[in-house]
Design an enzyme around this catalytic site. Structure first.
Site, PDB file in Angstrom:
ATOM      1  N   HIS A 172      39.375 -83.080 -34.212  1.00 51.54           N
ATOM      2  CA  HIS A 172      39.547 -82.455 -32.884  1.00 51.54           C
ATOM      3  C   HIS A 172      40.358 -81.160 -32.959  1.00 51.54           C
ATOM      4  CE1 HIS A 172      37.727 -85.795 -30.814  1.00 51.54           C
ATOM      5  NE2 HIS A 172      38.600 -86.654 -31.291  1.00 51.54           N
ATOM      6  N   ASP A 209      32.470 -90.281 -36.618  1.00 51.36           N
ATOM      7  CA  ASP A 209      33.501 -90.828 -35.740  1.00 51.36           C
ATOM      8  C   ASP A 209      32.880 -91.072 -34.355  1.00 51.36           C
ATOM      9  OD1 ASP A 209      36.752 -90.906 -35.499  1.00 51.36           O
ATOM     10  OD2 ASP A 209      35.879 -90.180 -33.615  1.00 51.36           O
ATOM     11  N   HIS A 211      33.984 -90.134 -31.593  1.00 52.52           N
ATOM     12  CA  HIS A 211      34.176 -88.977 -30.722  1.00 52.52           C
ATOM     13  C   HIS A 211      33.541 -87.713 -31.304  1.00 52.52           C
ATOM     14  CE1 HIS A 211      37.656 -91.688 -29.869  1.00 52.52           C
ATOM     15  NE2 HIS A 211      37.304 -91.412 -28.630  1.00 52.52           N
ATOM     16  N   ASP A 299      35.946 -96.026 -34.944  1.00 55.02           N
ATOM     17  CA  ASP A 299      36.053 -96.306 -33.512  1.00 55.02           C
ATOM     18  C   ASP A 299      34.678 -96.552 -32.890  1.00 55.02           C
ATOM     19  OD1 ASP A 299      35.823 -93.632 -34.223  1.00 55.02           O
ATOM     20  OD2 ASP A 299      37.401 -92.912 -32.889  1.00 55.02           O
TER      21      ASP A 299
HETATM   22 ZN   LIG Z   1      37.468 -90.886 -32.752  1.00 54.47          ZN
END
Ligand SMILES: [Zn+2]
Length: 361
Positions: A172, A209, A211, A299
């Site tokens: 991120h 991931d 996200h 995740d």
């Molecule tokens: Zn994540």
């Protein structure tokens, strides 16, 4: 049949001091999901499984970080905590900004001056309230980069596979922005290092991931030499909300080299494998000469406390096999995954599958 050599697992204890974290989630202060126990659990599980060898990273310094991130961001990460202490903070609480300098704040007023103290300018370099800083954060963030670069180095030096147990995670973090538990973009720094110092012309990155890796996407948005493929929860419902839609495909020389595969809630292996196979086709079509860089998150697991996909432990072995079957050498770097009781088994399944896929492929 001879035993395959152990897979190098780069890891550092520096992350243990990036602890005592809290985050603000939906208006509540909670213990940070991104905890030291995550990495400890993975390390234990890999040692227990056998076939892995723990290694300390080499120190690469700030230069490879500055090849990817603006110095202004690096200064904030390096000095926010110490500047807060110097200004009188007692160090008993993590540092979380309470003001954020959005483009909408400045409008046509740029350039606006910023305070010189790093903790006061933190909100100009951070996009959320989930990325607390403590005394050990800067050293942990640097060590996570060293872990990633050491893994990349090992593969360039001839290993088929190396795993970097990065913590904090990185995907991120953008050129001048931290957030999402991430300070420096470990995977992007490794990819850039492969280009600049590894002597490779084309690097493919695969981000699995839960996200969207907004930071990685931003960093390589206009680059013709780096492919970024990401499978993730549809940003229409999932963090980070502002990027990761399929319509985002890069620009300029990078047009078509960003590929997003947003997934619906409750996606299980069937749907996941279809998207993965499309992403792997995109990697093959790009024809990278560098090792594949994988941003690995767990995740996506069915019981992850902040995810809503439905992958099971055994599914990670299948996913690993599919990626390993691609053939190229692989640098696997840890991103998220917050079901601490299962994260070790998931790592063992994924890396075991990856090894099998390589051997079969
Ligand atoms: Zn994540």
């Amino acid at each position: 049949m001879s035993q395959p050599p152990p897979v190098a697992v780069y890891r550092s204890n520096a992350h243990l001091a990036h602890a005592g974290l809290v985050e603000l989630l939906a208006g509540r202060q909670i213990p940070c999901y991104e905890s030291p126990e995550r990495a400890v659990a993975i390390e234990r599980a890999l040692l227990g499984a056998g076939g892995y060898e723990l290694r300390e990273p080499q120190a690469f310094g700030l230069e490879p970080i500055l090849a990817v991130h603006d110095r202004t961001l690096v200064d904030v990460v390096e000095h926010a905590w110490t500047d807060a202490l110097a200004a009188g903070a007692d160090g008993s609480h993590p540092l979380i900004p309470d003001t954020f300098k959005l483009a909408a704040y400045s409008g046509p007023m740029e350039p606006l001056a910023l305070p010189s103290a790093a903790h006061l300018r933190l909100g100009a370099f951070c996009f959320d309230t989930a990325t607390p800083m403590v005394a050990g954060t800067a050293a942990a963030a640097r060590a996570a980069v060293d872990v990633a670069l050491s893994a990349a180095h090992a593969v360039v030096d001839g290993a088929a596979l190396a795993y970097g147990l990065c913590r904090p995670p990185g995907h991120h973090a953008a050129r001048a922005m931290l957030g999402g538990y991430c300070f420096y973009n470990n995977a992007a720094i490794a990819a850039e290092w492969l280009r600049r110092d590894g002597g490779f012309a084309r690097v493919a990155m695969l981000d699995i991931d839960y996200h969207h890796g907004n930071g990685t996407q931003q960093l390589f948005w206009e680059r013709g030499d780096v492919l970024y493929c990401s499978l993730h929860a549809d940003p229409a419902r999932a963090y980070p909300y502002f990027s990761g839609f399929a319509s985002e495909r890069g620009a300029g020389a990078g047009e078509g080299l960003t590929r997003n595969f947003p997934l619906p809630a409750d996606t299980s292996l069937d749907g996941y494998a279809d998207a993965l196979s499309e992403a792997l086709d995109a990697v093959a079509a790009f024809d990278p000469d560098a090792p594949l860089v994988v941003s690995l998150g767990f995740d996506t697991f069915e019981r992850d406390p902040i995810g809503d996909l439905a992958l099971r432990t055994a599914d990670y072995a299948e996913i690993g096999r599919a990626i390993g079957g691609m053939g190229p050498r692989t640098v696997v770097l840890q991103e998220g995954g917050y079901a601490v009781d299962a994260i070790g088994a998931n790592a063992v399944a994924f890396l075991g599958g990856l090894r099998e896929g390589r051997e079969a492929g």
